[in-house]
Design a protein around this motif. Sequence first.
Motif, PDB file in Angstrom:
ATOM      1  N   LYS A  34       0.843  -1.188   0.000  1.00  0.00           N
ATOM      2  CA  LYS A  34       0.000   0.000   0.000  1.00  0.00           C
ATOM      3  C   LYS A  34       0.884   1.245   0.000  1.00  0.00           C
ATOM      4  CE  LYS A  34      -3.583  -2.655   0.321  1.00  0.00           C
ATOM      5  NZ  LYS A  34      -4.395  -2.930  -0.890  1.00  0.00           N
ATOM      6  N   GLN A  81      -4.876   2.797   2.092  1.00  0.00           N
ATOM      7  CA  GLN A  81      -5.362   1.424   2.024  1.00  0.00           C
ATOM      8  C   GLN A  81      -6.416   1.244   0.929  1.00  0.00           C
ATOM      9  OE1 GLN A  81      -4.149  -1.115   3.870  1.00  0.00           O
ATOM     10  NE2 GLN A  81      -2.698   0.223   4.920  1.00  0.00           N
ATOM     11  N   GLU A 181      -7.280   1.226   9.676  1.00  0.00           N
ATOM     12  CA  GLU A 181      -6.235   0.391   9.070  1.00  0.00           C
ATOM     13  C   GLU A 181      -4.915   1.134   8.952  1.00  0.00           C
ATOM     14  OE1 GLU A 181      -8.677  -2.626   6.153  1.00  0.00           O
ATOM     15  OE2 GLU A 181      -8.308  -0.590   5.430  1.00  0.00           O
TER      16      GLU A 181
END
Length: 262
Positions: A34, A81, A181
Amino acid sequence: MRALAIAATGMNAQQQNIEVISNNIANINTTAFKRSRAEFTDLLYQADRLQGVSNRGRDATVPEGSQTGLGVRLAAIRSLQTQGPLTQTGNELDLALNGRGWFQITGPDSETLYTRSGSFSTNANGQLVTGDGYLVTPAIVIPNNAVSISINQSGVVSATIGGQTQPQQLGQLTIANFANEAGLEALGGNLFRQTLASGAPVVGVPGDPGYGVVSQKYLESSNVDSVKELVNLIAAQRAFELNSKVIQAVDEMAGTISKGIR
């Protein structure tokens, strides 16, 4: 002169920005990587004249005042993300998550870690493991005499055993979600650890509301866009050069002032 210190903070910020961009480009082919983005914030301000206070005559207030900014600093390196494209591999143990979720891995000292990289294989005991040999959780054991393995979108693992016609269910893969996240701690090796910022994992079955689905024989590619990264690199380089020009200009001004004093 304050401008020297201010421009120096700008050069340092752009150097950090280039480091983030270079890491994105370096991992352009890393499975499930990512990309990150450097975010900046301004530094403290030096107030020479405060707004909203009475002027010398005390019959009016200063409308705007005078505040001089003292530069910039790195505020955060945000992990973005977003979903990476899925690449077909044909390998039965390659799994990609399409949507939210993280595979659970038993790392060193039996600590539960998390990954989006589903490039799995089996160890000598037939257990499903990562490329570094860490066990996938929940544990899945593939029989030695399995002739084919099937993993559906809900994470149900089945195998066809030699001499049998009907597949045998081996287990159920679950995945974890996090409230934040971006708050996960990157450990390298495509592994992440939960933190206070990420929140506790919420484990569920792939395909449930809020959870992604499993795609067998696919891997999630990096979400790095090479064109976008090159554009960002050029912009960061130009910003660095502009700050260096400021330092050069201030140095020339200081030299002129010094000559005038003499």
